[in-house]
Design an enzyme around this catalytic site. Sequence first.
Site, PDB file in Angstrom:
ATOM      1  N   LYS A 120       8.590  -0.188   7.774  1.00  0.00           N
ATOM      2  CA  LYS A 120       8.491   1.112   8.452  1.00  0.00           C
ATOM      3  C   LYS A 120       7.473   1.021   9.578  1.00  0.00           C
ATOM      4  O   LYS A 120       6.616   0.129   9.622  1.00  0.00           O
ATOM      5  CB  LYS A 120       8.071   2.214   7.471  1.00  0.00           C
ATOM      6  CG  LYS A 120       6.723   2.002   6.774  1.00  0.00           C
ATOM      7  CD  LYS A 120       5.494   2.403   7.568  1.00  0.00           C
ATOM      8  CE  LYS A 120       4.202   2.178   6.793  1.00  0.00           C
ATOM      9  NZ  LYS A 120       2.979   2.394   7.619  1.00  0.00           N
TER      10      LYS A 120
ATOM     11  N   ASP B  24       3.006   5.368   0.329  1.00  0.00           N
ATOM     12  CA  ASP B  24       4.231   5.177   1.116  1.00  0.00           C
ATOM     13  C   ASP B  24       5.473   4.978   0.265  1.00  0.00           C
ATOM     14  O   ASP B  24       6.595   5.025   0.779  1.00  0.00           O
ATOM     15  CB  ASP B  24       4.084   3.962   2.042  1.00  0.00           C
ATOM     16  CG  ASP B  24       3.093   4.190   3.173  1.00  0.00           C
ATOM     17  OD1 ASP B  24       2.708   5.352   3.398  1.00  0.00           O
ATOM     18  OD2 ASP B  24       2.699   3.198   3.814  1.00  0.00           O
TER      19      ASP B  24
END
Length: 300
Positions: free
Chosen positions: A16, A141
């Site tokens: 990401k 996350d």
Amino acid sequence: MRTSSNAPVVVSAPSKINLYLGIHTEKDERGYHRVDSVMAALDLADTLRIEPANELVVLTEPAVDVPMERNTAYRAAVELACAFGLEPRVRIAIEKRIPLQAGLGGPSADAAATLVGLCKLWGIDVQDERVDRIARSIGADVPFFLHGPLAYLDGAGDCLRERFEPFTGMPVVLVKPQDAGVSAGAAYARFDEEPHPLPQLDTMIEALRNHDDGAVCASLANNLAPASCALEPQIDGVLAWLREQQGVRAALMSGSGACSFAICDSLECARTIAAAAQSRHGWWAYAATMEKSGATVIES
């Protein structure tokens, strides 16, 4: 009714980037900073192969200098099995492509992919709230990677607040000094010594709601970057170089670093910049594209 399978499960664990990262000075009861984060998945991914075994084993290729029991995939397997009254008798082989201490979320992606793969293997609904609780307990996350669309999260960066239409296929070049790395803990500690003001969040959210890529590029922000750059000064050099390259629309450090990214006009442009970063400077680099989902079963 839950049913398990003996067939191996292969899961993609995408990386990401943070299009926006806003660290608040206040902390929650767990001691975590309040965080506003906008994350987008990329096609740079680790691959996990999960299959039944006599005991829990986690292997990485290339090998990672971390005890197996501290690997996020190992923790995810233990906690999921415990929550559902199972024994974590599986072999998890992780093919690592996402660099560590880069701000690209590799360990969190691996944990989410483990949860997704084991849910498939053990016949568990990945939408079960217990799975989400486990994801949050492993790392901030991990919930993003569990679900994966372009999203805004708050809390400690682990509470999904809004999803957006992904910019699927948008070209991004990733660049990191070869031997550089920044631990999130060290970056946050440095931030506490010298906090930086929160960047404007509303403009980013409005740009995402309007699916306006130009406004998104203009709204990139990360107030953790000064702390990480103080710890690893090479990041500043990478960012300055990226912003000078032809075809770069905007550049920013991702997460706590040490990887920076640039949104590019085209994938060809991203590939050209990646090649130049490698040949001229010896930096690690990768030409990527934004993707529409997080951890995904690709074979079962």
